[in-house]
Design a protein around this motif. Structure first.
Motif, PDB file in Angstrom:
ATOM      1  N   HIS A 136       0.835  -1.236  -0.099  1.00 42.70           N
ATOM      2  CA  HIS A 136       0.054   0.150   0.056  1.00 42.70           C
ATOM      3  C   HIS A 136       0.948   1.231  -0.067  1.00 42.70           C
ATOM      4  O   HIS A 136       2.048   1.027   0.177  1.00 42.70           O
ATOM      5  CB  HIS A 136      -0.888  -0.017   1.114  1.00 42.70           C
ATOM      6  N   SER A 153       0.632   3.588   2.377  1.00 42.48           N
ATOM      7  CA  SER A 153       0.898   4.012   3.535  1.00 42.48           C
ATOM      8  C   SER A 153       2.258   4.207   3.959  1.00 42.48           C
ATOM      9  O   SER A 153       2.353   5.207   4.859  1.00 42.48           O
ATOM     10  CB  SER A 153      -0.070   3.261   4.484  1.00 42.48           C
ATOM     11  N   GLN A 206       3.643   7.612   4.232  1.00 47.57           N
ATOM     12  CA  GLN A 206       3.382   8.459   5.330  1.00 47.57           C
ATOM     13  C   GLN A 206       4.354   8.614   6.435  1.00 47.57           C
ATOM     14  O   GLN A 206       4.832   9.510   6.898  1.00 47.57           O
ATOM     15  CB  GLN A 206       2.121   7.882   6.145  1.00 47.57           C
ATOM     16  N   ARG A 266       0.423  -6.731  -4.565  1.00 51.41           N
ATOM     17  CA  ARG A 266      -0.283  -7.826  -3.551  1.00 51.41           C
ATOM     18  C   ARG A 266      -0.103  -9.140  -4.203  1.00 51.41           C
ATOM     19  O   ARG A 266      -0.262  -9.294  -5.582  1.00 51.41           O
ATOM     20  CB  ARG A 266      -1.453  -7.485  -3.188  1.00 51.41           C
ATOM     21  N   GLN A 272      -2.589   3.265  -5.667  1.00 51.92           N
ATOM     22  CA  GLN A 272      -3.215   3.974  -4.677  1.00 51.92           C
ATOM     23  C   GLN A 272      -2.681   5.496  -4.664  1.00 51.92           C
ATOM     24  O   GLN A 272      -1.747   5.667  -5.106  1.00 51.92           O
ATOM     25  CB  GLN A 272      -2.642   3.576  -3.163  1.00 51.92           C
ATOM     26  N   GLU A 277      -1.942   8.055  -1.410  1.00 49.85           N
ATOM     27  CA  GLU A 277      -2.164   8.088   0.010  1.00 49.85           C
ATOM     28  C   GLU A 277      -2.479   9.538   0.245  1.00 49.85           C
ATOM     29  O   GLU A 277      -1.898  10.527  -0.423  1.00 49.85           O
ATOM     30  CB  GLU A 277      -0.987   7.669   0.676  1.00 49.85           C
ATOM     31  N   PHE A 286      -8.141  -0.100  10.987  1.00 49.46           N
ATOM     32  CA  PHE A 286      -6.580  -0.468  10.267  1.00 49.46           C
ATOM     33  C   PHE A 286      -5.524  -0.155  11.677  1.00 49.46           C
ATOM     34  O   PHE A 286      -6.183   0.832  12.432  1.00 49.46           O
ATOM     35  CB  PHE A 286      -6.446   0.864   9.118  1.00 49.46           C
ATOM     36  N   PHE A 336      -2.944   1.420  11.839  1.00 51.86           N
ATOM     37  CA  PHE A 336      -2.172   2.720  11.847  1.00 51.86           C
ATOM     38  C   PHE A 336      -3.187   3.985  11.873  1.00 51.86           C
ATOM     39  O   PHE A 336      -2.713   5.048  11.883  1.00 51.86           O
ATOM     40  CB  PHE A 336      -1.364   2.871  10.538  1.00 51.86           C
ATOM     41  N   THR A 337      -4.625   3.694  12.128  1.00 52.56           N
ATOM     42  CA  THR A 337      -5.648   4.817  12.227  1.00 52.56           C
ATOM     43  C   THR A 337      -6.642   4.388  13.180  1.00 52.56           C
ATOM     44  O   THR A 337      -6.982   3.061  13.615  1.00 52.56           O
ATOM     45  CB  THR A 337      -6.391   5.317  10.957  1.00 52.56           C
ATOM     46  N   SER A 387     -11.636   3.269  -0.637  1.00 49.64           N
ATOM     47  CA  SER A 387     -10.638   2.743   0.261  1.00 49.64           C
ATOM     48  C   SER A 387     -10.983   3.050   1.701  1.00 49.64           C
ATOM     49  O   SER A 387     -12.125   3.138   2.329  1.00 49.64           O
ATOM     50  CB  SER A 387      -9.571   3.431  -0.245  1.00 49.64           C
ATOM     51  N   GLY A 388      -9.932   2.866   2.476  1.00 51.51           N
ATOM     52  CA  GLY A 388      -9.779   3.041   4.147  1.00 51.51           C
ATOM     53  C   GLY A 388      -9.290   4.541   4.299  1.00 51.51           C
ATOM     54  O   GLY A 388      -8.756   5.244   3.553  1.00 51.51           O
ATOM     55  N   ALA A 389      -9.613   4.897   5.347  1.00 51.07           N
ATOM     56  CA  ALA A 389      -9.179   6.289   5.938  1.00 51.07           C
ATOM     57  C   ALA A 389      -9.385   6.354   7.658  1.00 51.07           C
ATOM     58  O   ALA A 389      -9.853   5.238   8.339  1.00 51.07           O
ATOM     59  CB  ALA A 389     -10.062   7.321   5.429  1.00 51.07           C
ATOM     60  N   ALA A 396      -5.464  10.397   7.739  1.00 51.97           N
ATOM     61  CA  ALA A 396      -4.853   9.641   6.390  1.00 51.97           C
ATOM     62  C   ALA A 396      -5.880   8.980   5.714  1.00 51.97           C
ATOM     63  O   ALA A 396      -7.154   8.547   6.295  1.00 51.97           O
ATOM     64  CB  ALA A 396      -4.007   8.574   6.951  1.00 51.97           C
ATOM     65  N   PHE A 397      -5.677   8.815   4.442  1.00 49.22           N
ATOM     66  CA  PHE A 397      -6.714   8.202   3.636  1.00 49.22           C
ATOM     67  C   PHE A 397      -6.071   7.499   2.594  1.00 49.22           C
ATOM     68  O   PHE A 397      -5.047   7.760   2.246  1.00 49.22           O
ATOM     69  CB  PHE A 397      -7.851   9.040   3.109  1.00 49.22           C
ATOM     70  N   GLY A 398      -6.579   6.336   2.171  1.00 49.15           N
ATOM     71  CA  GLY A 398      -6.117   5.754   0.887  1.00 49.15           C
ATOM     72  C   GLY A 398      -7.242   6.045  -0.232  1.00 49.15           C
ATOM     73  O   GLY A 398      -8.414   6.432   0.143  1.00 49.15           O
TER      74      GLY A 398
HETATM   75  N1  PHE Z   1      -3.546   1.507   3.528  1.00 45.51           N
HETATM   76  C1  PHE Z   1      -4.910   1.185   3.520  1.00 45.51           C
HETATM   77  C2  PHE Z   1      -5.031  -0.297   2.480  1.00 45.51           C
HETATM   78  O1  PHE Z   1      -4.295  -0.062   1.745  1.00 45.51           O
HETATM   79  C3  PHE Z   1      -5.849   2.161   3.171  1.00 45.51           C
HETATM   80  C4  PHE Z   1      -5.880   3.132   4.417  1.00 45.51           C
HETATM   81  C5  PHE Z   1      -4.939   4.175   4.223  1.00 45.51           C
HETATM   82  C6  PHE Z   1      -6.208   3.253   5.411  1.00 45.51           C
HETATM   83  C7  PHE Z   1      -4.937   5.170   5.027  1.00 45.51           C
HETATM   84  C8  PHE Z   1      -6.471   4.237   6.315  1.00 45.51           C
HETATM   85  C9  PHE Z   1      -5.544   5.137   6.179  1.00 45.51           C
HETATM   86  O2  PHE Z   1      -6.148  -0.753   2.542  1.00 45.51           O
END
Ligand code: PHE
Length: 341
Positions: free
Chosen positions: A172, A174, A177, A198, A212, A214, A252, A254-255, A285-287, A309-311
């Motif tokens: 990813h 991330s 960051q 992956r 992605q 970030e 996640f 990291f968040t 995606s995630g955040a 943070a977000f992806g």
């Molecule tokens: N890195 C995560 C993923 O690949 C997405 C994500 C990024 C989630 C930043 C939270 C914050 O699934």
């Protein structure tokens, strides 16, 4: 007289054809032109005879003669052209041929979209950052609070370059960051677009290589509301002001708190279709809010700073915007697809 002229017309035609067939250079051709087509040539002679005829006879023979004249001129120019070509050899350039316009390449749809996404965030004050695609496990997992043996590490299905040295292809964006925060004090406001890898078997929605973006914003007093506002502004700038966004609780390492977020489906405008599986929403995606544990790794004071943070899955957005049903189409480089963009 009547049959006589007709015979002479036929004879002239066959004489002309055989003379042309024998001509092997441009000089010989010029002789033929003078003899047959010149002002005092054989064809002109027959037109002279025509002048002495009358009525139907004149009309019929006139028609024959005119037809012969056209034909002789055409055949003559063709022969002249081919002899001319031969005399110029391979270097002959025919100015009368239509131009040979080569296929001009264009940007890949993912490149175009990446540029648009970048400019959306740049206009909100985000700076574009980059990180390596070959990572250590430290950046890809540890410093993101993904503990050894943590299920998230399995979940990622990582491609290892060197297991002993703990070198991986990043799963990813991330880890960027961590690189950015290690290298500068807050405030930080970056996006980091790039390739990720992956161990996935390719199918309509999975590719072992994908993109992605970030996003990371750290400062004093940054809140979840800022995250939502940023994502909403982005979505509406990119996709139109009627786009809606939705956050769902998630996890996640990291968040904290973490969420997954969706855009309302562009294809059916939320009414429900195949792309959004009748739900009206497409997962992007995630955040979440940066986990204070990550701040500890990079030496930021978690008491003073907060961040979000977000992806963002680039192919997912591209499939949505361009109506592309299969992620593999982005990587097959079939010009029939690429030409459409
Ligand atoms: N890195 C995560 C993923 O690949 C997405 C994500 C990024 C989630 C930043 C939270 C914050 O699934």
């Amino acid at each position: 007289m009547k049959s006589d002229l007709k015979t002479r017309i036929r004879l002239l035609e066959s004489d002309f054809d055989s003379a042309l067939a024998e001509a092997s250079d441009l000089q010989a051709l010029e002789q033929i032109r003078i003899r047959f087509l010149g002002r005092k040539g054989l064809l002109a002679g027959l037109f002279g005879i025509l002048g002495s005829l009358e009525g139907d006879e004149k009309r019929a023979s006139g028609h024959l003669l005119n037809t012969l004249k056209d034909k002789m001129n055409t055949v003559f120019s063709e022969k002249a052209r081919s002899l001319d070509m031969q005399s110029h050899g391979e270097s002959f350039f025919d100015h009368s041929l239509p131009g040979n316009i080569g296929y001009i390449g264009r940007l890949h749809p993912l490149t175009t979209l990446l540029r648009e996404i970048k400019s959306c965030f740049q206009s909100m004050g985000f700076i574009v950052a980059q990180g390596p695609e070959i990572e250590t496990e430290y950046y890809n997992f540890d410093a993101l609070n993904i503990a050894r043996g943590h299920p998230a590490r399995d979940m990622q299905d990582t491609l290892f370059i060197d297991e002993e040295q703990e070198i991986v292809l990043r799963t990813h964006t991330s880890p960027v960051q961590v690189h950015v925060m290690e290298n500068q004090p807050p405030p930080v406001r970056i996006i980091a677009p790039g390739r990720c890898y992956r161990r996935d078997t390719p199918d309509a929605t999975h590719s072992p290589v994908f993109h992605q973006i970030e996003g990371l914003y750290v400062d004093e007093g940054v809140s979840f509301a800022d995250l939502k506002g940023t994502i909403l502004t982005f979505a509406q700038r990119l996709l139109g002001s009627d786009i809606k966004i939705r956050f769902r609780p998630s996890f996640f390492p990291f968040t904290e708190p973490s969420a997954e977020y969706d855009f309302s489906c562009l294809i059916c405008r939320g009414r429900g279709c195949r792309v959004c599986k009748q739900s009206g929403w497409v997962e992007i995606s995630g955040a979440g809010m940066v986990n204070p544990a990550v701040f500890d790794y990079v030496g930021y004071d978690p008491e003073r700073y907060t961040g979000f943070a977000f992806g963002m899955g680039v192919e997912r957005i591209a499939m949505l915007i361009y109506g592309i049903p299969d992620i593999r189409m982005f990587y097959e480089n079939d010009v029939r697809l690429l030409k459409q963009f």
